[in-house]
Write a protein that holds these residues in place. Structure first.
Motif, PDB file in Angstrom:
ATOM      1  N   PRO A  43       0.076   6.195  -1.744  1.00  0.00           N
ATOM      2  CA  PRO A  43       0.581   7.370  -2.465  1.00  0.00           C
ATOM      3  C   PRO A  43       0.779   8.584  -1.563  1.00  0.00           C
ATOM      4  O   PRO A  43       1.749   9.316  -1.718  1.00  0.00           O
ATOM      5  CB  PRO A  43      -0.502   7.650  -3.500  1.00  0.00           C
ATOM      6  CG  PRO A  43      -1.243   6.378  -3.653  1.00  0.00           C
ATOM      7  CD  PRO A  43      -1.128   5.650  -2.367  1.00  0.00           C
ATOM      8  N   ILE A  44      -0.098   8.776  -0.604  1.00  0.00           N
ATOM      9  CA  ILE A  44       0.074   9.928   0.286  1.00  0.00           C
ATOM     10  C   ILE A  44       1.329   9.759   1.132  1.00  0.00           C
ATOM     11  O   ILE A  44       2.035  10.719   1.417  1.00  0.00           O
ATOM     12  CB  ILE A  44      -1.178  10.144   1.159  1.00  0.00           C
ATOM     13  CG1 ILE A  44      -1.084  11.461   1.914  1.00  0.00           C
ATOM     14  CG2 ILE A  44      -1.362   9.061   2.171  1.00  0.00           C
ATOM     15  CD1 ILE A  44      -1.857  12.538   1.259  1.00  0.00           C
ATOM     16  N   GLY A  45       1.629   8.529   1.507  1.00  0.00           N
ATOM     17  CA  GLY A  45       2.848   8.279   2.272  1.00  0.00           C
ATOM     18  C   GLY A  45       4.085   8.538   1.444  1.00  0.00           C
ATOM     19  O   GLY A  45       5.068   9.102   1.915  1.00  0.00           O
ATOM     20  N   ALA A  46       4.049   8.140   0.185  1.00  0.00           N
ATOM     21  CA  ALA A  46       5.188   8.383  -0.700  1.00  0.00           C
ATOM     22  C   ALA A  46       5.385   9.881  -0.916  1.00  0.00           C
ATOM     23  O   ALA A  46       6.524  10.384  -0.911  1.00  0.00           O
ATOM     24  CB  ALA A  46       4.969   7.660  -2.024  1.00  0.00           C
ATOM     25  N   ALA A  47       4.311  10.626  -1.096  1.00  0.00           N
ATOM     26  CA  ALA A  47       4.424  12.073  -1.281  1.00  0.00           C
ATOM     27  C   ALA A  47       4.975  12.726  -0.024  1.00  0.00           C
ATOM     28  O   ALA A  47       5.806  13.639  -0.092  1.00  0.00           O
ATOM     29  CB  ALA A  47       3.061  12.650  -1.640  1.00  0.00           C
ATOM     30  N   PHE A  48       4.547  12.256   1.130  1.00  0.00           N
ATOM     31  CA  PHE A  48       5.046  12.795   2.393  1.00  0.00           C
ATOM     32  C   PHE A  48       6.548  12.522   2.541  1.00  0.00           C
ATOM     33  O   PHE A  48       7.320  13.414   2.894  1.00  0.00           O
ATOM     34  CB  PHE A  48       4.261  12.172   3.547  1.00  0.00           C
ATOM     35  CG  PHE A  48       4.679  12.641   4.903  1.00  0.00           C
ATOM     36  CD1 PHE A  48       4.461  13.945   5.303  1.00  0.00           C
ATOM     37  CD2 PHE A  48       5.297  11.765   5.788  1.00  0.00           C
ATOM     38  CE1 PHE A  48       4.843  14.373   6.553  1.00  0.00           C
ATOM     39  CE2 PHE A  48       5.684  12.186   7.042  1.00  0.00           C
ATOM     40  CZ  PHE A  48       5.460  13.503   7.427  1.00  0.00           C
ATOM     41  N   ALA A  49       6.963  11.306   2.238  1.00  0.00           N
ATOM     42  CA  ALA A  49       8.378  10.958   2.346  1.00  0.00           C
ATOM     43  C   ALA A  49       9.207  11.762   1.350  1.00  0.00           C
ATOM     44  O   ALA A  49      10.295  12.264   1.690  1.00  0.00           O
ATOM     45  CB  ALA A  49       8.563   9.462   2.108  1.00  0.00           C
ATOM     46  N   ALA A  50       8.718  11.936   0.138  1.00  0.00           N
ATOM     47  CA  ALA A  50       9.459  12.706  -0.864  1.00  0.00           C
ATOM     48  C   ALA A  50       9.585  14.166  -0.450  1.00  0.00           C
ATOM     49  O   ALA A  50      10.639  14.790  -0.635  1.00  0.00           O
ATOM     50  CB  ALA A  50       8.759  12.595  -2.217  1.00  0.00           C
ATOM     51  N   SER A  51       8.527  14.731   0.128  1.00  0.00           N
ATOM     52  CA  SER A  51       8.610  16.128   0.558  1.00  0.00           C
ATOM     53  C   SER A  51       9.577  16.285   1.734  1.00  0.00           C
ATOM     54  O   SER A  51      10.278  17.292   1.836  1.00  0.00           O
ATOM     55  CB  SER A  51       7.234  16.661   0.917  1.00  0.00           C
ATOM     56  OG  SER A  51       6.715  15.982   2.040  1.00  0.00           O
ATOM     57  N   LEU A  52       9.644  15.279   2.605  1.00  0.00           N
ATOM     58  CA  LEU A  52      10.625  15.333   3.700  1.00  0.00           C
ATOM     59  C   LEU A  52      12.057  15.328   3.169  1.00  0.00           C
ATOM     60  O   LEU A  52      12.897  16.111   3.594  1.00  0.00           O
ATOM     61  CB  LEU A  52      10.415  14.154   4.644  1.00  0.00           C
ATOM     62  CG  LEU A  52       9.266  14.253   5.635  1.00  0.00           C
ATOM     63  CD1 LEU A  52       9.150  12.973   6.441  1.00  0.00           C
ATOM     64  CD2 LEU A  52       9.453  15.427   6.562  1.00  0.00           C
ATOM     65  N   VAL A  53      12.336  14.456   2.221  1.00  0.00           N
ATOM     66  CA  VAL A  53      13.681  14.367   1.651  1.00  0.00           C
ATOM     67  C   VAL A  53      14.016  15.652   0.899  1.00  0.00           C
ATOM     68  O   VAL A  53      15.128  16.188   1.030  1.00  0.00           O
ATOM     69  CB  VAL A  53      13.796  13.123   0.736  1.00  0.00           C
ATOM     70  CG1 VAL A  53      15.088  13.139  -0.047  1.00  0.00           C
ATOM     71  CG2 VAL A  53      13.689  11.859   1.583  1.00  0.00           C
ATOM     72  N   ALA A  54      13.079  16.173   0.120  1.00  0.00           N
ATOM     73  CA  ALA A  54      13.335  17.405  -0.628  1.00  0.00           C
ATOM     74  C   ALA A  54      13.588  18.564   0.326  1.00  0.00           C
ATOM     75  O   ALA A  54      14.498  19.381   0.105  1.00  0.00           O
ATOM     76  CB  ALA A  54      12.151  17.704  -1.544  1.00  0.00           C
ATOM     77  N   GLY A  55      12.831  18.644   1.383  1.00  0.00           N
ATOM     78  CA  GLY A  55      13.042  19.703   2.362  1.00  0.00           C
ATOM     79  C   GLY A  55      14.392  19.595   3.040  1.00  0.00           C
ATOM     80  O   GLY A  55      15.067  20.601   3.291  1.00  0.00           O
ATOM     81  N   TRP A  56      14.794  18.389   3.336  1.00  0.00           N
ATOM     82  CA  TRP A  56      16.095  18.177   3.970  1.00  0.00           C
ATOM     83  C   TRP A  56      17.233  18.615   3.032  1.00  0.00           C
ATOM     84  O   TRP A  56      18.162  19.293   3.444  1.00  0.00           O
ATOM     85  CB  TRP A  56      16.221  16.702   4.346  1.00  0.00           C
ATOM     86  CG  TRP A  56      17.515  16.337   5.007  1.00  0.00           C
ATOM     87  CD1 TRP A  56      17.954  16.734   6.221  1.00  0.00           C
ATOM     88  CD2 TRP A  56      18.521  15.498   4.447  1.00  0.00           C
ATOM     89  NE1 TRP A  56      19.174  16.185   6.475  1.00  0.00           N
ATOM     90  CE2 TRP A  56      19.549  15.417   5.393  1.00  0.00           C
ATOM     91  CE3 TRP A  56      18.643  14.812   3.264  1.00  0.00           C
ATOM     92  CZ2 TRP A  56      20.691  14.685   5.164  1.00  0.00           C
ATOM     93  CZ3 TRP A  56      19.779  14.067   3.049  1.00  0.00           C
ATOM     94  CH2 TRP A  56      20.796  14.014   3.990  1.00  0.00           C
ATOM     95  N   LEU A  57      17.136  18.250   1.749  1.00  0.00           N
ATOM     96  CA  LEU A  57      18.169  18.626   0.783  1.00  0.00           C
ATOM     97  C   LEU A  57      18.222  20.136   0.579  1.00  0.00           C
ATOM     98  O   LEU A  57      19.299  20.732   0.521  1.00  0.00           O
ATOM     99  CB  LEU A  57      17.924  17.919  -0.547  1.00  0.00           C
ATOM    100  CG  LEU A  57      18.173  16.399  -0.536  1.00  0.00           C
ATOM    101  CD1 LEU A  57      17.759  15.796  -1.866  1.00  0.00           C
ATOM    102  CD2 LEU A  57      19.623  16.094  -0.234  1.00  0.00           C
ATOM    103  N   VAL A  58      17.081  20.778   0.471  1.00  0.00           N
ATOM    104  CA  VAL A  58      17.059  22.238   0.316  1.00  0.00           C
ATOM    105  C   VAL A  58      17.638  22.898   1.556  1.00  0.00           C
ATOM    106  O   VAL A  58      18.394  23.877   1.469  1.00  0.00           O
ATOM    107  CB  VAL A  58      15.619  22.714   0.037  1.00  0.00           C
ATOM    108  CG1 VAL A  58      15.488  24.220   0.162  1.00  0.00           C
ATOM    109  CG2 VAL A  58      15.168  22.266  -1.336  1.00  0.00           C
ATOM    110  N   GLY A  59      17.320  22.360   2.725  1.00  0.00           N
ATOM    111  CA  GLY A  59      17.867  22.916   3.955  1.00  0.00           C
ATOM    112  C   GLY A  59      19.379  22.802   4.013  1.00  0.00           C
ATOM    113  O   GLY A  59      20.077  23.730   4.443  1.00  0.00           O
ATOM    114  N   LEU A  60      19.906  21.682   3.561  1.00  0.00           N
ATOM    115  CA  LEU A  60      21.368  21.528   3.529  1.00  0.00           C
ATOM    116  C   LEU A  60      22.003  22.531   2.586  1.00  0.00           C
ATOM    117  O   LEU A  60      23.029  23.152   2.917  1.00  0.00           O
ATOM    118  CB  LEU A  60      21.735  20.107   3.087  1.00  0.00           C
ATOM    119  CG  LEU A  60      21.636  19.015   4.136  1.00  0.00           C
ATOM    120  CD1 LEU A  60      21.986  17.666   3.523  1.00  0.00           C
ATOM    121  CD2 LEU A  60      22.579  19.302   5.289  1.00  0.00           C
ATOM    122  N   GLU A  61      21.445  22.704   1.413  1.00  0.00           N
ATOM    123  CA  GLU A  61      21.999  23.641   0.434  1.00  0.00           C
ATOM    124  C   GLU A  61      21.954  25.069   0.955  1.00  0.00           C
ATOM    125  O   GLU A  61      22.914  25.813   0.820  1.00  0.00           O
ATOM    126  CB  GLU A  61      21.229  23.526  -0.882  1.00  0.00           C
ATOM    127  CG  GLU A  61      21.753  24.392  -1.987  1.00  0.00           C
ATOM    128  CD  GLU A  61      23.181  24.051  -2.392  1.00  0.00           C
ATOM    129  OE1 GLU A  61      23.918  24.979  -2.754  1.00  0.00           O
ATOM    130  OE2 GLU A  61      23.561  22.869  -2.340  1.00  0.00           O
TER     131      GLU A  61
END
Length: 132
Positions: A93-111
Motif C-alpha cells: 500500500p505504501i508503494g501504491a500511495a507513492f506511485a499515485a502521488s508521483l502521477v498526481a504531481g506530474w499531472l498538476v505540474g503539466l497543468e
C-alpha cells in the motif's frame, strides 16, 4: 580449621569434598557440621556452582552452525533482491500511495506549466501589436 581457612579451601579447590586435600577434608567437613557460617558459605558456593553449570550453553556442532549461517545469508540475499526489484512499489500500500502521488504531481505540474505559458504569451502582447 577456622572459617578463613575454609573460605580459602572453597576458593582454591571448589565445593566438592573429593577435590579437597585429604589432610584438610576431615577438618573442613567437621567445621561445616558445627559452624553455621561455614555451612552457609559452602551452600552458597554450591548454589553458585549450580548456576554457573546451568548457564553454560552447549556449543552447537559445525553442521548446525553452517545451516544457521546459510539460512541467514539466503534471507539477506532474498531481501536485497526484493529491494532492487521495483515490483514492491505496486504490491504494498505504501508503494501504491507513492506511485499515485508521483502521477498526481506530474499531472498538476503539466497543468501549471500550460497555464503559466498561456499567461506569459498574453502578457507579452501589447495593445498596439493587435492593430499592426
Amino acid at each position: 580449621m577456622n572459617t578463613e581457612q575454609f573460605t580459602r579451601l572453597l576458593d582454591t579447590h571448589g565445593t566438592e569434598p573429593d577435590r579437597w586435600p585429604a589432610a584438610q577434608r576431615a577438618a573442613a567437613l567437621a567445621l561445616c557440621a558445627v559452624s553455621p557460617a561455614a555451612h552457609g558459605q559452602w551452600m552458597a558456593a554450591k548454589r553458585l556452582d549450580a548456576l554457573l553449570a546451568a548457564a553454560r550453553a552447549p556449543v552447537p556442532d559445525a553442521s548446525r552452525q553452517a545451516r544457521i549461517v546459510a539460512g541467514a545469508v539466503a534471507r539477506l540475499r532474498a531481501r536485497s533482491e526484493t529491494v532492487r526489484d521495483w515490483r514492491w512499489l505496486f504490491t504494498r500500500p505504501i508503494g501504491a500511495a507513492f506511485a499515485a502521488s508521483l502521477v498526481a504531481g506530474w499531472l498538476v505540474g503539466l497543468e501549471l506549466a500550460e497555464s503559466a505559458s498561456a499567461d506569459l504569451v498574453l502578457a507579452d502582447l501589447r495593445f498596439e501589436d493587435l492593430f499592426l
